[in-house]
Design a protein around this motif. Structure first.
Motif, PDB file in Angstrom:
ATOM      1  N   GLY A  83      -3.760  15.996  18.225  1.00 14.15           N
ATOM      2  CA  GLY A  83      -4.097  17.414  18.204  1.00 14.15           C
ATOM      3  C   GLY A  83      -4.966  17.790  17.014  1.00 14.15           C
ATOM      4  N   CYS A  86      -8.514  16.372  17.642  1.00 15.76           N
ATOM      5  CA  CYS A  86      -9.218  17.179  18.649  1.00 15.76           C
ATOM      6  C   CYS A  86      -9.664  18.507  18.052  1.00 15.76           C
ATOM      7  CB  CYS A  86      -8.315  17.429  19.847  1.00 15.76           C
ATOM      8  SG  CYS A  86      -8.052  16.009  20.911  1.00 15.76           S
ATOM      9  N   ALA A  87      -8.806  19.135  17.261  1.00 17.52           N
ATOM     10  CA  ALA A  87      -9.143  20.432  16.674  1.00 17.52           C
ATOM     11  C   ALA A  87     -10.329  20.309  15.723  1.00 17.52           C
ATOM     12  CB  ALA A  87      -7.931  21.001  15.936  1.00 17.52           C
ATOM     13  N   VAL A 105      -8.062  19.992  27.225  1.00 18.48           N
ATOM     14  CA  VAL A 105      -6.996  19.806  26.246  1.00 18.48           C
ATOM     15  C   VAL A 105      -5.884  20.828  26.458  1.00 18.48           C
ATOM     16  CG1 VAL A 105      -6.406  19.906  23.792  1.00 18.48           C
ATOM     17  CG2 VAL A 105      -8.468  18.720  24.518  1.00 18.48           C
ATOM     18  N   TYR A 150      -2.849  21.495  18.628  1.00 22.23           N
ATOM     19  CA  TYR A 150      -4.288  21.753  18.730  1.00 22.23           C
ATOM     20  C   TYR A 150      -4.604  23.231  18.524  1.00 22.23           C
ATOM     21  CZ  TYR A 150      -8.734  22.672  21.014  1.00 22.23           C
ATOM     22  OH  TYR A 150      -9.993  23.131  21.300  1.00 22.23           O
TER      23      TYR A 150
END
Length: 264
Positions: A83, A86-87, A105, A150
């Motif tokens: 997470g 991805c962030a 996501v 995320y």
């Protein structure tokens, strides 16, 4: 603009009724965990602690608790790593298909659990030929627990901006140094809050778990479903439900405290 007194009374009454509708059943479950009747008859005529003693001495129940904790901790750790990555990627970089990746996501948390469960079951058993086990269960839980991490990290990174990170790079720091010395300390509380929420979601999840756990894996929610309608097990299930409520509330309370402290 201040509401008039009749309006305040109406809204106050509606609020109380809604809260009673939500929390009164929980209070009934708490009372049933001490109900002296094996059939949980009402009104309660006697109180007892035997159901709590029976729950604490149940090997099957304790094993289910251990499995749920194992899955929740593993899913939380993986969600924190993926997470956060991805962030950072979606908040700090521009690339083709960024909007589509962002949607993919967060989509699992928006889909009905039964749809996600069926899809993952087909993916594991039909497409990949993988036998359902605790590993597939952890992977399944990561698909929706990652969203909480995320969302928290993405929002926090958006609030912070890139100026401090760019200054760190200008001073010669590499990506890893910038992340550990600059970015991570500033988003740490958001990650803690996201991780706690992820743990709470994973610990009491039942729908996706049913489709991805396999026959030999019994989590606490599955144990409850299997024992709820067995003779003389309803009071023990009430005890477990009370414990689950407490375990779920603690991470939520800690997450709220963490985010509140960050805002201050």
């Amino acid at each position: 603009m201040e509401l008039k007194k009749p309006t305040r009374i109406v809204f106050g009454t509606l609020t109380v009724l809604i809260l009673l509708f939500i929390y009164l059943p929980l209070l009934v479950v708490v009372v049933n965990s001490f109900n002296g009747s094996t059939t949980l008859s009402w009104p309660v005529r006697s109180l007892t602690l035997q159901w709590w003693s029976k729950a604490l001495s149940s090997t099957g129940l304790l094993a289910a608790v251990g499995t749920s904790l194992e899955v929740a901790v593993a899913a939380t750790v993986v969600s924190l790593i993926l997470g956060t990555l991805c962030a950072i990627a979606l908040q700090r970089y521009e690339f083709f298909g960024k909007s589509a990746v962002n949607l993919l996501v967060v989509l699992p948390i928006a889909l009905p659990g039964i749809v996600t469960g069926i899809a993952l079951n087909n993916a594991f058993t039909t497409m990949l030929g993988v036998k359902l086990s605790i590993f597939t269960l952890i992977v399944a839980h990561v698909t929706f627990t990652i969203v909480t991490v995320y969302n928290n990290a993405f929002a926090r990174l958006g609030q912070l901006g890139r100026h401090v990170e760019e200054a760190s790079a200008d001073l010669g720091a590499g990506l890893w140094t910038t992340f550990t010395k600059v970015t991570f300390p500033r988003i740490r509380t958001s990650l803690i809050a996201g991780g706690l929420l992820a743990f709470a979601l994973s610990f009491d999840e039942i729908v996706v778990t049913t489709f991805t756990a396999g026959q030999n894996v019994t989590t606490l929610p599955i144990w409850i479903m299997n024992n709820m309608f067995r003779p003389h097990q309803a009071p023990v299930v009430s005890v477990v439900a009370v414990v689950m409520v407490a375990i779920s509330l603690i991470p939520l309370w800690l997450a709220q405290r963490a985010t509140a402290g960050e805002k201050r």
